[in-house]
Design a protein around this motif. Structure first.
Motif, PDB file in Angstrom:
ATOM      1  N   ASN A  55      -1.239   6.340  -3.123  1.00 47.43           N
ATOM      2  CA  ASN A  55      -1.966   5.683  -3.786  1.00 47.43           C
ATOM      3  C   ASN A  55      -3.472   6.389  -3.853  1.00 47.43           C
ATOM      4  OD1 ASN A  55      -2.927   3.814  -5.559  1.00 47.43           O
ATOM      5  ND2 ASN A  55      -2.289   2.105  -4.383  1.00 47.43           N
ATOM      6  N   GLN A  56      -4.197   6.595  -4.796  1.00 49.15           N
ATOM      7  CA  GLN A  56      -5.542   7.207  -4.769  1.00 49.15           C
ATOM      8  C   GLN A  56      -6.469   5.903  -4.962  1.00 49.15           C
ATOM      9  OE1 GLN A  56      -6.297  10.187  -4.055  1.00 49.15           O
ATOM     10  NE2 GLN A  56      -4.150  10.635  -3.873  1.00 49.15           N
ATOM     11  N   ASP A  57      -5.965   4.759  -5.500  1.00 48.79           N
ATOM     12  CA  ASP A  57      -6.866   3.680  -5.741  1.00 48.79           C
ATOM     13  C   ASP A  57      -7.142   2.800  -4.605  1.00 48.79           C
ATOM     14  OD1 ASP A  57      -6.274   0.435  -7.889  1.00 48.79           O
ATOM     15  OD2 ASP A  57      -7.969   1.524  -6.727  1.00 48.79           O
ATOM     16  N   LYS A  58      -8.249   2.640  -3.884  1.00 42.14           N
ATOM     17  CA  LYS A  58      -8.601   1.712  -2.816  1.00 42.14           C
ATOM     18  C   LYS A  58      -8.317   0.476  -2.878  1.00 42.14           C
ATOM     19  CE  LYS A  58      -9.571   5.236  -0.510  1.00 42.14           C
ATOM     20  NZ  LYS A  58      -9.025   5.721   0.941  1.00 42.14           N
ATOM     21  N   ARG A  59      -8.164  -0.025  -4.280  1.00 45.37           N
ATOM     22  CA  ARG A  59      -7.970  -1.595  -4.276  1.00 45.37           C
ATOM     23  C   ARG A  59      -6.553  -1.922  -4.514  1.00 45.37           C
ATOM     24  NH1 ARG A  59     -12.119  -3.056  -3.035  1.00 45.37           N
ATOM     25  NH2 ARG A  59     -13.844  -3.836  -4.036  1.00 45.37           N
ATOM     26  N   LEU A  60      -5.963  -3.005  -3.754  1.00 47.53           N
ATOM     27  CA  LEU A  60      -4.737  -3.351  -4.017  1.00 47.53           C
ATOM     28  C   LEU A  60      -4.601  -4.228  -4.819  1.00 47.53           C
ATOM     29  CD1 LEU A  60      -3.834  -3.204  -0.160  1.00 47.53           C
ATOM     30  CD2 LEU A  60      -2.740  -1.929  -1.720  1.00 47.53           C
ATOM     31  N   PRO A  79       0.761  -1.342  -0.064  1.00 46.05           N
ATOM     32  CA  PRO A  79      -0.069   0.056  -0.045  1.00 46.05           C
ATOM     33  C   PRO A  79       0.859   1.141   0.008  1.00 46.05           C
ATOM     34  CG  PRO A  79      -0.419  -1.276   2.058  1.00 46.05           C
ATOM     35  CD  PRO A  79       0.824  -2.215   1.229  1.00 46.05           C
TER      36      PRO A  79
END
Lengths: 327, 327, 301
Positions: free
Chosen positions: A265-270, A261
């Motif tokens: 990172n703007q993306d909430k999915r890893l 993480p």
């Protein structure tokens, strides 16, 4: 790079453990070298074989372990040919190791002074008084406040962070050529971890070389010059730390870096690598990573890819090399 | 996603937990203030993070919220109902809607029971028939195949065991799940899988999470709001984005600067001196003052109150850079 | 990336964390030759005990009979172990005696566990004052040398084989209480117990379903080792005279009776002695083997 003095050379190290009715190939053909003044990071998940690798170099393994290698040389000394007695003079003097849980590796019954002087007297063959002086100097070196008080203390009176510092001080006390740190900060709090990492970075100048083993790639990026990525008992990629972290070539390295993480990172999915680490008893044929690899081609399942230098100083064992930029 | 206008599902007010050691006459010899007056609210559908280092009281808070420890003082409200006193049968029913996922996957499921039996228990308690179907459904939700029912925990990997822990918590049809360091004991790749899984489940089942962790990067990904604890008190709390972008409390700033990150852009590392003090020996005034780089004379005498710092954030610090002057 | 289904075949995949293949306890015992030998010895004794009346040539000698004309005869083809001072066949008495020894041993351990285990579980799980109370009681019992305490109780209960058995149970239970209490104390803090509490499981169900099953390993190990000791204790009490009474064919009693005639008829005492030795040895070896197998598996990682 080759003009630097070679400190430790490991060639084709294999370590396996004999169990009741099976054999665990914990390390299966690992080669790397470290030069004087360098910090090498060994990264990998649980079960990758990173701890077993360094313990094999130290020959600190249980009785059911079998180690073979083409060469393990430290400053020219062949470590494999040494007897048990000769090894004892290498441990602590030429190679020193610090571990994850510092409190487990210190004897609760003796004061710090007693424990440090024990080691110093054994290796340096000096009188107790001199040993105490050396111990005190080392504590100062590692930034210990009130070294005299600490020397007279028992381990239970000190915190985990302080004990880890003491372990570092102890390991440096005999001027080893190589310092191995196995997950030295995993059990510590974030602020203490930062202190210890800064310390390890600072003392790089005092030791010949540093091997840092951890699953935390961010720590390696901070301290190490080169990094080795291990998977299922093999090295999949190694080279200059910035090269490997920013331009990873092996799909596993890339997958691992993606799974971490990021604060930005703007993306909430890893993104993660599906599947599990393969069994060490019955590893997959061909490339060990092939069952989980998104870009595997038929040859990956049949033959193990050889290690090759795609970019100067950056080695990778993969048939299909990703040329994307990392992160 | 956005939780500003949602109902408050958990409200904590003035929560305290002291562990006291009394002598035979009842006199208090030693007092460990694990949680010392904390207050916060959790909205429905959000993930609320509680971060801090060892001794900060976050684990104790988890135990208090889950009802496993009795509280010393304060209130906990669940959907407006006071659930602090658990001797009441109605309160017990409410408490069942708050479940917990534990840190260590190995000890969080009974090693002697098959997975089936572990998952049957919550249904049996709720007197639900057709357990097989429900169990299959649960396993599907956590991405595990039905064949896992007949396995024993020692046959599963860490990540798989952790999923079972999540499945068991879900079996009680909770509305709030407390996640106590859910990914600290697993590798980074498994962590990514579990975090994604938790996010999906949260959306599917309209849950609220309380995430207890020391890993700030996980908080950034998972949580909408966060509270930073130190020695039993909340130092700063509020929505994640403003706090991460511009922390106000010196401790928060230190924490953020200390975590090793892979990102290029990172704040200058602030290294603290000394160790984390013990909760049985809390400093006077602001409890962070012995280690605070900004400490002033007034920090030693008076405990700072929580003040708003804009954007829905609050921090308790006498000396804050945004220009809020102390009295 | 979407959700990943993990389809696992039964025997195909093994994760890297657990390379151990399925090993039943029996298979593991087989690998340790000595403990397997112990198991064999015990099984043989149990078979002997079950079929005793068929094996013993003169089963009536074990109960009440006397053939004075045959007394103190040495080993012969009619009397493999010779005869005792009342002309009874020693071999038959030893064989029939196995019934008593084994049944008393098993019963004694059973009663011991029935008292000791629940007390220990309750003390360890609830802690606090209850724990203190139970522990102080066990301390009192444990302060006495067990044989002396057992003797006193046996005398109070009127000397006899079953009094001896009861006496032993009443002195032995504290060991199990301590054992289980220690286990329960550490188990109650384990997350899986906390999870059960959070689900609303009652304390008694938690103890029955979660605490006790996780204590079984050390209990089994102790029980198998203790059986040997209990047999010795029974024999000791018999030897002293507060256990089995004449004319019972109890091994300890037989050794005691054989003492007077040791110079003329040593076989009277030797053979029951060997029988005791073999039985206790069997249980000890089995117990050691079980400990090696059960302990490492049960140790939490």
């Amino acid at each position: 790079m080759d003009t630097m003095e070679q400190l430790l050379n490991v060639e084709n190290l294999k370590t396996y453990f004999k169990l009741m009715d099976s054999t665990v190939m914990a390390v299966d053909g690992v080669s790397f070298l470290i030069n004087r003044g360098e910090a090498l990071g060994v990264a990998g998940e649980t079960g990758s074989g990173k701890t077993v690798t360094v313990n094999s170099i130290m020959r600190n393994l249980p009785l059911n372990a079998y180690v073979t290698a083409d060469a393990i040389t430290l400053e020219g000394i062949d470590l494999l040919s040494l007897s048990e007695k000769q090894l004892h003079s290498v441990w602590g003097k030429k190679i020193a190791m610090i571990f994850q849980n510092p409190t487990s590796f210190i004897n609760p019954l003796f004061t710090i002074e007693e424990q440090m002087t024990d080691v110093i007297c054994f290796h340096e063959k000096v009188k107790n008084k001199q040993a105490v002086k050396t111990a005190r100097e080392m504590l100062v070196l590692v930034g210990m406040p009130d070294p005299d008080v600490v020397l007279k203390s028992y381990p239970f009176q000190l915190s985990a962070g302080m004990i880890q510092r003491i372990m570092i001080a102890l390991s440096l006390s005999c001027n080893p050529s190589l310092l191995i740190a196995d997950e030295p900060t995993t059990a510590l709090d974030v602020t203490i971890q930062a202190q210890i990492l800064k310390l390890l970075g600072d003392i790089k100048a005092h030791t010949g070389g540093l091997i840092l083993i951890t699953h935390n790639l961010a720590i390696i990026k901070d301290i190490c010059d080169r990094v080795v990525i291990m998977y299922a008992g093999k090295i999949v990629e190694w080279g200059d730390v910035h090269q490997v972290m920013y331009l990873p070539m092996h799909p596993y390295t890339k997958g691992l870096l993606d799974a971490i993480p990021r604060l930005n990172n703007q993306d909430k999915r890893l993104r993660y690598i599906p599947g599990n680490i393969p069994s060490a008893i019955d590893p997959p044929s061909g490339c060990r990573f092939s069952p989980r690899c998104m870009v595997a081609v038929p040859i990956c399942f049949e033959q193990e890819p050889p290690m090759c230098e795609k970019v100067p100083g950056h080695f990778v064992a993969c048939y299909v090399i990703r040329k994307e930029r990392g992160i | 996603m956005g939780a500003q206008k949602s109902e408050v599902i958990i409200k904590v007010d003035g929560l305290k937990k002291y562990f006291e050691k009394k002598n035979l006459r009842g006199k208090v010899l030693k007092c460990l203030k694990a949680v010392d007056d904390i207050s916060f609210e959790i909205y429905r559908g959000e993930s609320f993070g509680i971060v801090g280092e060892s001794g900060c009281g976050k684990s104790t808070t988890a135990m208090l919220l889950s009802g496993l420890y009795p509280l010393t003082a304060g209130r906990i409200e669940f959907k407006g109902v006071d659930i602090s006193d658990d001797r009441n049968a109605q309160v017990k029913e409410h408490r069942k809607k708050i479940q917990m996922v534990f840190q260590d996957p190995t000890t969080s499921i009974d090693p002697r029971m098959k997975i089936r039996a572990t998952l049957e228990e919550p249904f049996a308690i709720q007197k639900i028939k057709d357990m097989e179907e429900h169990i299959d459904e649960l396993l599907r939700t956590v991405s595990l195949d039905k064949t896992f029912k007949d396995r024993y925990p020692h046959e599963l990997s860490g990540g798989q065991k952790q999923r079972i822990g999540i499945a068991r918590a879900l079996a009680m049809s909770p509305q709030v799940i407390i996640l106590d360091e859910p990914t600290s004991a697993v590798d980074v790749n498994v962590q990514a899988q579990i975090i994604n899984l938790l996010e999906e489940i949260k959306e599917q089942k309209d849950l609220s999470y309380i995430l207890i962790t020391h890993d700030l990067s996980v908080v950034k990904i998972v949580c909408q709001r966060v509270a930073v604890m130190y020695l039993g008190k909340i130092m700063e709390q509020g929505p994640v984005d403003p706090i991460f972008a511009a922390p106000h409390h010196p401790y928060t700033k230190v924490l953020f600067s200390n975590i090793p990150v892979l990102d290029d852009v990172r704040p200058e590392r602030i290294i603290l001196q000394g160790d984390v003090p013990s909760p049985s020996n809390i400093p006077t005034g602001c409890r962070f003052h012995p280690r605070c780089p900004n400490a002033q004379a007034y920090c030693k005498t008076e405990e700072p109150q929580m003040r708003s710092t804009g954007n829905g954030c609050m921090a308790a610090c006498h000396y804050m850079e945004k220009g809020t002057e102390v009295i | 990336m979407g959700m990943v289904y993990e389809i696992r075949e039964k025997s195909n995949e093994k994760t890297s964390e657990h390379p151990k293949t399925k090993n039943t306890v029996l298979r593991q015992l087989w690998k340790n030759k000595l403990s397997f030998f112990g198991l064999v010895v015990i099984v043989i004794w149990f078979l002997i005990a079950i079929f005793a009346p068929l094996i013993a040539p003169y089963p009536e000698d074990a109960i009440a009979s006397s053939h004075i004309e045959n007394r103190l005869k040495s080993l012969s083809t009619e009397h493999w172990f010779g005869t005792d001072d009342l002309g009874r066949d020693v071999f038959s008495r030893v064989i029939m005696g196995s019934r008593l020894t084994l049944s008393v041993g098993v019963l004694a351990i059973f009663i011991t566990m029935c008292i000791g285990i629940p007390l220990g579980a309750i003390a360890g799980y609830f802690g606090g004052k209850l724990d203190e109370l139970v522990m102080r009681i066990t301390d009192v019992f444990l302060a006495f040398p067990y044989l002396i305490l057992a003797m006193v109780i046996a005398v109070i209960l009127k000397p006899g084989l079953y009094s001896a058995m009861l006496a032993i149970s009443l002195t032995w239970w504290p060991y199990y209480t301590r054992l289980v209490r220690g286990q329960a104390l550490s188990l109650r803090k384990q997350p899986f117990v906390l999870a059960a509490k959070m689900m609303g499981l009652s304390n008694s169900r938690i103890i029955l379903r979660h605490i006790l099953p996780n204590c079984i390993g050390p209990i089994i190990v102790n029980a198998s080792l203790d059986l040997g000791l209990i047999i010795l204790a029974t024999a000791s009490l018999g030897f002293i005279g507060v256990g089995a009474q004449p004319p019972t064919a109890e091994w300890g009693l037989m050794i005691s009776e054989g003492r007077q005639f040791f110079m003329v008829a040593p076989w009277m005492g030797i053979f029951p002695g060997i029988a005791i030795f073999l039985t206790v040895l069997g249980f000890n070896l089995l117990g050691d083997g079980l400990r090696d197998i059960l302990d490492p598996q049960l140790r939490p990682r």
